[in-house]
Motif scaffolding. Structure first.
Motif, PDB file in Angstrom:
ATOM      1  N   VAL A   1       0.653  -0.829  -0.420  1.00 19.85           N
ATOM      2  CA  VAL A   1       0.058  -0.001   0.267  1.00 19.85           C
ATOM      3  C   VAL A   1       0.977   1.010  -0.041  1.00 19.85           C
ATOM      4  CG1 VAL A   1      -1.388   1.241   1.426  1.00 19.85           C
ATOM      5  CG2 VAL A   1      -2.036  -1.142   1.413  1.00 19.85           C
ATOM      6  N   ILE A   2       0.911   2.335  -0.765  1.00 22.69           N
ATOM      7  CA  ILE A   2       0.736   4.116  -0.581  1.00 22.69           C
ATOM      8  C   ILE A   2      -0.124   4.443  -0.689  1.00 22.69           C
ATOM      9  CG2 ILE A   2       1.899   5.453  -2.454  1.00 22.69           C
ATOM     10  CD1 ILE A   2       2.706   3.730  -4.208  1.00 22.69           C
ATOM     11  N   VAL A   3       0.293   5.832   0.589  1.00 23.15           N
ATOM     12  CA  VAL A   3      -0.375   6.538   1.578  1.00 23.15           C
ATOM     13  C   VAL A   3       0.193   7.492   1.079  1.00 23.15           C
ATOM     14  CG1 VAL A   3      -1.248   8.051   3.241  1.00 23.15           C
ATOM     15  CG2 VAL A   3      -0.770   5.182   3.712  1.00 23.15           C
ATOM     16  N   ALA A   4      -1.143   8.408   0.291  1.00 21.48           N
ATOM     17  CA  ALA A   4      -1.058   9.849  -0.697  1.00 21.48           C
ATOM     18  C   ALA A   4      -0.577  10.895   0.329  1.00 21.48           C
ATOM     19  CB  ALA A   4      -0.826   9.921  -2.016  1.00 21.48           C
TER      20      ALA A   4
ATOM     21  N   GLY B   1      -1.941  14.019   1.253  1.00 21.79           N
ATOM     22  CA  GLY B   1      -1.654  15.848   0.481  1.00 21.79           C
ATOM     23  C   GLY B   1      -1.757  15.373  -0.921  1.00 21.79           C
ATOM     24  N   ARG B   2      -3.273  16.481  -1.086  1.00 17.34           N
ATOM     25  CA  ARG B   2      -3.636  16.761  -3.337  1.00 17.34           C
ATOM     26  C   ARG B   2      -2.588  16.904  -4.389  1.00 17.34           C
ATOM     27  NH1 ARG B   2      -6.953  18.740  -6.344  1.00 17.34           N
ATOM     28  NH2 ARG B   2      -8.107  18.850  -4.910  1.00 17.34           N
ATOM     29  N   CYS B   3      -0.996  17.305  -3.478  1.00 13.91           N
ATOM     30  CA  CYS B   3       0.334  17.288  -4.479  1.00 13.91           C
ATOM     31  C   CYS B   3       0.489  15.478  -4.182  1.00 13.91           C
ATOM     32  CB  CYS B   3       1.103  17.791  -3.862  1.00 13.91           C
ATOM     33  SG  CYS B   3       2.873  17.469  -4.639  1.00 13.91           S
ATOM     34  N   ALA B   4       0.967  14.723  -3.801  1.00 14.82           N
ATOM     35  CA  ALA B   4       1.142  13.712  -4.133  1.00 14.82           C
ATOM     36  C   ALA B   4       0.067  12.614  -4.487  1.00 14.82           C
ATOM     37  CB  ALA B   4       1.028  12.542  -2.252  1.00 14.82           C
ATOM     38  N   ALA B   5      -1.412  12.854  -3.809  1.00 20.21           N
ATOM     39  CA  ALA B   5      -2.703  12.802  -4.856  1.00 20.21           C
ATOM     40  C   ALA B   5      -2.379  12.392  -6.205  1.00 20.21           C
ATOM     41  CB  ALA B   5      -3.871  13.011  -4.140  1.00 20.21           C
ATOM     42  N   GLU B   6      -2.072  13.853  -6.228  1.00 21.13           N
ATOM     43  CA  GLU B   6      -2.303  14.027  -8.465  1.00 21.13           C
ATOM     44  C   GLU B   6      -0.876  13.908  -8.360  1.00 21.13           C
ATOM     45  OE1 GLU B   6      -2.499  18.247  -8.700  1.00 21.13           O
ATOM     46  OE2 GLU B   6      -4.253  18.624  -8.067  1.00 21.13           O
TER      47      GLU B   6
ATOM     48  N   SER C   1      -5.207   7.925  -0.391  1.00 23.90           N
ATOM     49  CA  SER C   1      -4.783   9.464  -0.541  1.00 23.90           C
ATOM     50  C   SER C   1      -6.212   9.639   0.708  1.00 23.90           C
ATOM     51  CB  SER C   1      -5.594  10.557  -2.302  1.00 23.90           C
ATOM     52  OG  SER C   1      -4.891   9.552  -2.769  1.00 23.90           O
ATOM     53  N   THR C   2      -4.605  10.722   1.201  1.00 21.04           N
ATOM     54  CA  THR C   2      -5.239  11.780   2.948  1.00 21.04           C
ATOM     55  C   THR C   2      -5.163  13.068   2.400  1.00 21.04           C
ATOM     56  OG1 THR C   2      -5.809  10.860   5.266  1.00 21.04           O
ATOM     57  CG2 THR C   2      -3.809  10.116   4.506  1.00 21.04           C
ATOM     58  N   TYR C   3      -5.274  13.434   3.678  1.00 21.96           N
ATOM     59  CA  TYR C   3      -4.700  14.917   3.676  1.00 21.96           C
ATOM     60  C   TYR C   3      -3.593  14.145   4.508  1.00 21.96           C
ATOM     61  CZ  TYR C   3      -9.746  16.347   4.021  1.00 21.96           C
ATOM     62  OH  TYR C   3     -10.778  16.444   3.479  1.00 21.96           O
ATOM     63  N   HIS C   4      -2.888  15.824   3.849  1.00 26.24           N
ATOM     64  CA  HIS C   4      -1.156  16.168   4.882  1.00 26.24           C
ATOM     65  C   HIS C   4      -1.166  16.286   6.033  1.00 26.24           C
ATOM     66  CE1 HIS C   4       2.918  17.482   4.740  1.00 26.24           C
ATOM     67  NE2 HIS C   4       3.154  16.968   3.492  1.00 26.24           N
ATOM     68  N   PRO C   5       0.014  15.972   6.894  1.00 24.10           N
ATOM     69  CA  PRO C   5      -0.488  16.093   8.443  1.00 24.10           C
ATOM     70  C   PRO C   5       0.348  17.420   8.471  1.00 24.10           C
ATOM     71  CG  PRO C   5       1.675  14.931   7.343  1.00 24.10           C
ATOM     72  CD  PRO C   5       0.933  14.644   6.414  1.00 24.10           C
ATOM     73  N   ALA C   6       1.405  18.566   7.835  1.00 20.30           N
ATOM     74  CA  ALA C   6       1.061  19.769   7.582  1.00 20.30           C
ATOM     75  C   ALA C   6      -0.358  20.173   7.763  1.00 20.30           C
ATOM     76  CB  ALA C   6       1.994  20.601   6.716  1.00 20.30           C
TER      77      ALA C   6
ATOM     78  N   PRO D   1     -11.395  11.828  10.004  1.00 22.74           N
ATOM     79  CA  PRO D   1     -11.224  11.294   8.781  1.00 22.74           C
ATOM     80  C   PRO D   1      -9.818  10.726   8.178  1.00 22.74           C
ATOM     81  CG  PRO D   1     -11.868  13.427   8.352  1.00 22.74           C
ATOM     82  CD  PRO D   1     -11.364  13.655   9.769  1.00 22.74           C
ATOM     83  N   VAL D   2      -9.043  10.715   8.826  1.00 26.46           N
ATOM     84  CA  VAL D   2      -7.700  10.554   8.252  1.00 26.46           C
ATOM     85  C   VAL D   2      -7.105   9.593   8.799  1.00 26.46           C
ATOM     86  CG1 VAL D   2      -4.926  11.149   8.522  1.00 26.46           C
ATOM     87  CG2 VAL D   2      -6.679  13.052   7.587  1.00 26.46           C
ATOM     88  N   TRP D   3      -7.600   9.447   9.919  1.00 23.56           N
ATOM     89  CA  TRP D   3      -7.930   8.565  10.924  1.00 23.56           C
ATOM     90  C   TRP D   3      -8.657   6.881  10.255  1.00 23.56           C
ATOM     91  CZ3 TRP D   3      -4.045   5.115  13.319  1.00 23.56           C
ATOM     92  CH2 TRP D   3      -4.496   4.303  14.354  1.00 23.56           C
ATOM     93  N   GLN D   4      -9.413   7.681   9.945  1.00 29.23           N
ATOM     94  CA  GLN D   4     -10.569   6.509   9.180  1.00 29.23           C
ATOM     95  C   GLN D   4      -9.506   5.950   8.578  1.00 29.23           C
ATOM     96  OE1 GLN D   4     -13.207   5.156  10.642  1.00 29.23           O
ATOM     97  NE2 GLN D   4     -13.206   6.711  12.142  1.00 29.23           N
ATOM     98  N   ASP D   5      -8.948   6.649   7.254  1.00 21.37           N
ATOM     99  CA  ASP D   5      -8.234   6.191   6.324  1.00 21.37           C
ATOM    100  C   ASP D   5      -7.102   5.198   6.502  1.00 21.37           C
ATOM    101  OD1 ASP D   5     -10.059   8.030   4.749  1.00 21.37           O
ATOM    102  OD2 ASP D   5      -8.736   9.445   4.287  1.00 21.37           O
ATOM    103  N   LEU D   6      -6.464   6.057   7.212  1.00 27.63           N
ATOM    104  CA  LEU D   6      -5.640   5.085   8.294  1.00 27.63           C
ATOM    105  C   LEU D   6      -6.277   3.299   8.585  1.00 27.63           C
ATOM    106  CD1 LEU D   6      -3.781   7.185   9.949  1.00 27.63           C
ATOM    107  CD2 LEU D   6      -3.278   6.242   6.923  1.00 27.63           C
ATOM    108  N   LYS D   7      -7.172   3.250   8.862  1.00 30.70           N
ATOM    109  CA  LYS D   7      -7.416   1.707   9.280  1.00 30.70           C
ATOM    110  C   LYS D   7      -7.987   1.290   8.011  1.00 30.70           C
ATOM    111  CE  LYS D   7     -10.648   4.025  12.309  1.00 30.70           C
ATOM    112  NZ  LYS D   7     -11.738   3.199  13.762  1.00 30.70           N
ATOM    113  N   ASN D   8      -8.710   2.059   6.811  1.00 29.43           N
ATOM    114  CA  ASN D   8      -9.071   1.627   6.098  1.00 29.43           C
ATOM    115  C   ASN D   8      -7.164   0.530   5.137  1.00 29.43           C
ATOM    116  OD1 ASN D   8     -11.474   1.143   5.692  1.00 29.43           O
ATOM    117  ND2 ASN D   8     -11.535   3.807   4.622  1.00 29.43           N
TER     118      ASN D   8
END
Ligand code: URA
Ligand code: SF4
Length: 254
Positions: A185-188, A190-195, A221-226, A237-244
């Motif tokens: 699995v890759i976690v992107a 923020g938007r820049c990484a996702a794009e 793809s999830t939000y950037h920690p910054a 919601p980011v934690w939900q993504d990480l659980k997925n």
């Protein structure tokens, strides 16, 4: 034994801190084992294994692929250190390649180095990095049990978002890294990484929390920690993504 208990205690403390970050939604269980990665397609191509005379022991990890992977990453890192393919090289103190474990099933991709990263030569070592580390340990990984890198390897001036041509020039490094590691699995981040991983059109909406693929590897793809430091209400919601992500990896879900 004492070390193990200390490590567990520290992991539990990390977990509590992250639970606070999440606004108390609860992160009850975790595991500390790092999983070995599977042998790499790219290495099988590069170094065809000789036919064994006896059946190989199934659990044994062949030595050659890991050496191949380490070598590939070393070469890429040296090339990035000397790279002048885009204007970002002009403002850098040094290029920032990666940190963590290349023999992992989980890779995080951020945007680009900031001030501290440019100073230290390591990605995600500032405040956003501290939050990312808490996310990683809350998932049950040791801090350095995952691999962390960025879309661009040189710091953009004033930490601005990398321009498409800069990200494009730097792309061979990122694709080389992902091809060498072949995580599950890759976690992107923020938007820049996702794009730049092809998960959303430039400026597109609704990208967070979606599964996609990159060269056959699952991408979340999830939000950037910054961003989360500025808008902590989105930690949930980011934690939900990480659980997925953990679900996808077949790991225990907190
Ligand atoms: N933000 C990023 O996207 N990458 C880093 O390495 C640090 C902060
Ligand atoms: Fe080279 Fe990437 Fe640095 Fe641009 S950002 S100079 S492409 S290493």
């Amino acid at each position: 034994m004492e070390d193990e208990r200390q490590a567990l205690l520290e992991a539990a403390q990390e977990l509590l801190r992250w639970e606070e970050e999440l606004g108390g939604i609860g992160v009850p269980s975790f595991e500390l084992e790092a999983r070995p990665a599977e042998p790499l397609a790219v290495e099988r191509q590069l170094v065809p294994a000789p036919k064994p005379r006896v059946e190989p022991v199934p659990a044994a990890e062949p030595a050659a692929p890991n050496e191949g992977r380490a070598h590939l990453l070393r070469v890429l890192q040296e090339k990035a250190a000397a790279c002048t393919a885009c204007v970002l090289h002009e403002g850098r103190n040094q290029s920032v390649f990666a940190r963590g474990n290349p023999k992992t099933d989980l890779v995080f991709v951020g945007e680009g180095p900031g001030y501290h990263e440019d100073q230290q030569g390591l990605p995600f070592v500032g405040n956003a990095g501290a939050l990312l580390d808490r996310m990683v340990t809350a998932m049950g990984y040791p801090r350095d049990g995952v691999y962390i890198c960025n879309v661009v390897k040189c710091r953009p001036p004033q930490n601005r978002t990398p321009k498409p041509e800069e990200a494009g020039s730097c792309k061979p490094f990122l694709t080389g890294q992902l091809d060498a590691i072949r995580p599950r699995v890759i976690v992107a981040l923020g938007r820049c990484a996702a794009e730049n991983l092809g998960q959303v059109e430039p400026g597109g909406r609704g990208w967070r929390g979606r599964w996609g693929t990159y060269e056959g590897i699952d991408v979340m793809s999830t939000y950037h920690p910054a961003f989360l430091l500025r808008s902590p209400q989105f930690k949930k919601p980011v934690w939900q993504d990480l659980k997925n992500v953990l679900r996808k990896l077949g790991k225990p879900i907190p």
